[in-house]
Scaffold this motif. Structure first.
Motif, PDB file in Angstrom:
ATOM      1  N   LYS A  61      -6.995  -6.566 -50.841  1.00 53.39           N
ATOM      2  CA  LYS A  61      -6.919  -5.324 -51.487  1.00 53.39           C
ATOM      3  C   LYS A  61      -5.551  -4.606 -51.322  1.00 53.39           C
ATOM      4  CE  LYS A  61     -10.096  -6.685 -53.354  1.00 53.39           C
ATOM      5  NZ  LYS A  61      -9.768  -6.823 -54.452  1.00 53.39           N
ATOM      6  N   THR A 109      -2.496  -8.732 -53.573  1.00 57.20           N
ATOM      7  CA  THR A 109      -2.600  -9.975 -53.487  1.00 57.20           C
ATOM      8  C   THR A 109      -2.385 -10.730 -54.994  1.00 57.20           C
ATOM      9  OG1 THR A 109      -4.521  -9.883 -51.985  1.00 57.20           O
ATOM     10  CG2 THR A 109      -3.537 -12.096 -52.409  1.00 57.20           C
ATOM     11  N   THR A 110      -3.200 -10.102 -56.013  1.00 56.55           N
ATOM     12  CA  THR A 110      -2.838 -10.564 -57.345  1.00 56.55           C
ATOM     13  C   THR A 110      -1.826 -10.344 -57.826  1.00 56.55           C
ATOM     14  OG1 THR A 110      -5.424  -9.895 -57.265  1.00 56.55           O
ATOM     15  CG2 THR A 110      -4.421 -10.351 -59.311  1.00 56.55           C
ATOM     16  N   ARG A 159      -0.247  -2.099 -47.798  1.00 58.25           N
ATOM     17  CA  ARG A 159      -0.764  -1.222 -48.365  1.00 58.25           C
ATOM     18  C   ARG A 159      -1.220   0.228 -47.737  1.00 58.25           C
ATOM     19  NH1 ARG A 159      -4.731  -1.300 -53.722  1.00 58.25           N
ATOM     20  NH2 ARG A 159      -4.119   0.717 -54.582  1.00 58.25           N
ATOM     21  N   SER A 217     -10.057   0.990 -52.315  1.00 59.64           N
ATOM     22  CA  SER A 217     -10.034  -0.209 -53.109  1.00 59.64           C
ATOM     23  C   SER A 217     -11.160  -1.398 -52.488  1.00 59.64           C
ATOM     24  CB  SER A 217      -8.603  -0.915 -53.316  1.00 59.64           C
ATOM     25  OG  SER A 217      -8.593  -2.043 -54.147  1.00 59.64           O
ATOM     26  N   TYR A 243       3.121  -1.820 -50.770  1.00 63.22           N
ATOM     27  CA  TYR A 243       2.786  -1.848 -52.263  1.00 63.22           C
ATOM     28  C   TYR A 243       3.339  -0.675 -52.863  1.00 63.22           C
ATOM     29  CZ  TYR A 243      -0.751  -1.433 -55.800  1.00 63.22           C
ATOM     30  OH  TYR A 243      -1.299  -1.227 -57.162  1.00 63.22           O
ATOM     31  N   CYS A 259       3.986  -9.193 -65.087  1.00 60.32           N
ATOM     32  CA  CYS A 259       3.344  -9.121 -63.941  1.00 60.32           C
ATOM     33  C   CYS A 259       2.864  -7.539 -63.652  1.00 60.32           C
ATOM     34  CB  CYS A 259       4.113  -9.255 -62.719  1.00 60.32           C
ATOM     35  SG  CYS A 259       4.592 -11.062 -62.706  1.00 60.32           S
ATOM     36  N   PHE A 295     -10.388  -7.609 -60.041  1.00 56.76           N
ATOM     37  CA  PHE A 295      -9.055  -7.446 -59.379  1.00 56.76           C
ATOM     38  C   PHE A 295      -8.171  -6.679 -60.179  1.00 56.76           C
ATOM     39  CE2 PHE A 295     -11.011 -11.593 -58.676  1.00 56.76           C
ATOM     40  CZ  PHE A 295     -10.593 -11.776 -57.303  1.00 56.76           C
ATOM     41  N   ARG A 349      -8.289  -2.476 -60.953  1.00 56.50           N
ATOM     42  CA  ARG A 349      -9.325  -1.500 -61.224  1.00 56.50           C
ATOM     43  C   ARG A 349      -8.136  -0.279 -61.755  1.00 56.50           C
ATOM     44  NH1 ARG A 349     -10.949   2.854 -58.111  1.00 56.50           N
ATOM     45  NH2 ARG A 349      -9.044   2.358 -56.547  1.00 56.50           N
ATOM     46  N   SER A 350      -7.268   0.094 -60.783  1.00 53.11           N
ATOM     47  CA  SER A 350      -6.748   1.512 -61.278  1.00 53.11           C
ATOM     48  C   SER A 350      -5.269   1.447 -60.776  1.00 53.11           C
ATOM     49  CB  SER A 350      -7.127   2.817 -60.807  1.00 53.11           C
ATOM     50  OG  SER A 350      -7.124   3.021 -59.431  1.00 53.11           O
ATOM     51  N   ALA A 351      -4.990   0.586 -59.835  1.00 56.04           N
ATOM     52  CA  ALA A 351      -3.600   0.547 -59.190  1.00 56.04           C
ATOM     53  C   ALA A 351      -3.008   1.888 -59.155  1.00 56.04           C
ATOM     54  CB  ALA A 351      -2.544  -0.451 -59.974  1.00 56.04           C
TER      55      ALA A 351
HETATM   56  P1  A3P Z   1      -7.111  -0.664 -56.914  1.00 56.04           P
HETATM   57  O1  A3P Z   1      -8.466  -0.924 -56.517  1.00 56.04           O
HETATM   58  O2  A3P Z   1      -6.473   0.543 -56.087  1.00 56.04           O
HETATM   59  O3  A3P Z   1      -6.867  -0.335 -58.237  1.00 56.04           O
HETATM   60  P2  A3P Z   1      -5.830  -7.642 -54.331  1.00 56.04           P
HETATM   61  O4  A3P Z   1      -4.981  -8.301 -55.485  1.00 56.04           O
HETATM   62  O5  A3P Z   1      -5.332  -7.906 -52.959  1.00 56.04           O
HETATM   63  O6  A3P Z   1      -7.375  -7.789 -54.197  1.00 56.04           O
HETATM   64  O7  A3P Z   1      -5.585  -6.058 -54.402  1.00 56.04           O
HETATM   65  C1  A3P Z   1      -6.267  -5.597 -55.545  1.00 56.04           C
HETATM   66  C2  A3P Z   1      -5.646  -4.048 -55.783  1.00 56.04           C
HETATM   67  O8  A3P Z   1      -4.318  -4.389 -56.478  1.00 56.04           O
HETATM   68  C3  A3P Z   1      -6.400  -3.072 -56.882  1.00 56.04           C
HETATM   69  O9  A3P Z   1      -6.105  -1.765 -56.351  1.00 56.04           O
HETATM   70  C4  A3P Z   1      -5.814  -3.609 -58.066  1.00 56.04           C
HETATM   71  O10 A3P Z   1      -6.022  -2.788 -59.304  1.00 56.04           O
HETATM   72  C5  A3P Z   1      -4.199  -3.501 -57.780  1.00 56.04           C
HETATM   73  N1  A3P Z   1      -3.405  -4.811 -58.806  1.00 56.04           N
HETATM   74  C6  A3P Z   1      -3.912  -5.731 -59.437  1.00 56.04           C
HETATM   75  N2  A3P Z   1      -2.968  -6.131 -60.042  1.00 56.04           N
HETATM   76  C7  A3P Z   1      -1.995  -5.394 -59.934  1.00 56.04           C
HETATM   77  C8  A3P Z   1      -0.556  -5.271 -60.764  1.00 56.04           C
HETATM   78  N3  A3P Z   1      -0.295  -6.478 -61.271  1.00 56.04           N
HETATM   79  N4  A3P Z   1       0.225  -4.363 -60.162  1.00 56.04           N
HETATM   80  C9  A3P Z   1      -0.270  -3.429 -59.108  1.00 56.04           C
HETATM   81  N5  A3P Z   1      -1.240  -3.377 -58.702  1.00 56.04           N
HETATM   82  C10 A3P Z   1      -2.473  -4.315 -58.972  1.00 56.04           C
END
Ligand code: A3P
Length: 321
Positions: free
Chosen positions: A66, A69-70, A153, A161, A217, A256, A285, A287-289
């Protein structure tokens, strides 16, 4: 406490069955080498620790779950493979594949027989991901000098998250924010404690700054262009002057970006089982970022308590999360 075991490897399972166990999440967790994991994950990590064969030019993306990673997977993939996949092209892999599927994990999916062979066939340079704390990584990663990008983060945002995500892992599992908070503060969370996770990479990044790049982050959100350039340099594929003047860095950031990736059909619909027996909606993966989203969820008292735990755990390290 009864722990489920896989049928295939009795000897290994016996080791895991003697570990401290605690309930509260969607299944009991075991404390494996100081890190809370599901029993399946512990089995899988043991296999990875002994059998995974790194290559010197492997790039390892390491995160606590969280922490973005994505996003990091999408960025690293796009930067490293940009001579093969034009960032602005209509058939860039990110447009049709979930970032989670473009860059595999070393220790996942958790199966009793870990699918390490799938990593063996990947062309060099491989980009691989891990949620493991540094101390649990297969030791050859450091011996061979593989470069590691670590992304951390702000812990209160990680907590919120995590809470949202964990309520999606199984239909029959629900955890409230208060319980998630208590567990998180005790360090009882998947791959936790979070402070051990960050500290391990932080300390080593001080010792080996050329091998371990430590990113945050919120800093990346504040200045993605600077961080994309930094990542490209660290990964030894810096942007040329021509690329910079042609706007390639901006294009990587845009491709990205959260809004772009979230809106793509491949990420907004469907599901995949990347963890192992735990299918997850692709949209989970994204949500709101939102930086500081914890303000909409945590009381002042909760925020203060977690802040003071983190400050205490990180004291004298120089790390501020
Ligand atoms: P939130 O739940 O606060 O929105 P992971 O990839 O490690 O599982 O982390 C997920 C978190 O990264 C989520 O945060 C997600 O919304 C956010 N996230 C996913 N894609 C993103 C991107 N391209 N840029 C910034 N944040 C991103």
């Amino acid at each position: 406490q009864e722990i489920e075991h896989g049928p295939s490897d009795e000897g290994e399972s016996q080791v895991v069955s003697t570990l401290p166990t605690r309930e509260g999440w969607w299944k009991p967790f075991v404390l494996f080498q100081g890190c809370w994991l599901t029993p399946q994950a512990a089995e899988s990590v043991k296999v990875a620790q002994t059998k995974f064969q790194p290559r010197p030019d492997d790039i390892i993306l390491a995160t606590y779950p969280k922490c973005g990673t994505t996003w990091l997977k999408a960025l690293a993939f796009t930067i490293v493979h940009r001579s093969r996949y034009d960032v602005a092209s209509d058939d860039h892999p990110l447009l049709t594949r979930h970032p989670q599927d473009l860059v595999p994990f070393i220790e996942m999916p958790y199966r009793y027989i870990h699918p390490l062979e799938e990593l063996e066939v990947l062309p060099t340079p491989r980009i691989l991901t891990t949620h493991l704390p540094l101390a649990l990584q297969p030791s050859a990663i450091s011996t061979l000098g593989c470069r590691v990008v670590y992304l951390c983060r702000e812990p209160k945002d990680v907590l919120v998250s995590t809470w949202h995500y964990m309520n999606k892992v199984r239909e029959d599992f629900h955890i409230d924010l208060e319980m998630t908070f208590e567990f998180f503060c005790e360090g009882f969370s998947i791959f936790g404690p979070i402070w051990e996770h960050c500290l391990g990479y932080w300390k080593q990044s001080m010792v080996e700054p050329d091998r371990i790049l430590f990113l945050k982050y919120n800093d990346m959100m504040a200045d993605p262009i600077k961080h994309v350039k930094m990542l490209a340099e660290f990964l030894q594929v810096p942007f040329s002057e021509e690329e910079e003047s042609a706007g390639v860095v901006e294009e990587v950031v845009r491709l990205c970006s959260f809004n772009n990736l979230k809106s793509l059909p491949v990420n907004s619909s469907g599901a995949g089982d990347r963890i192992g027996d735990l299918p997850m909606e692709n949209s989970a993966f994204f949500r709101s970022a939102k930086v500081g989203d914890w303000r909409d969820h945590l009381t002042e008292e909760m925020a203060k308590k977690l802040d003071s735990i983190i400050v205490d755990k990180l004291k004298n390290s120089g790390l501020v999360l």
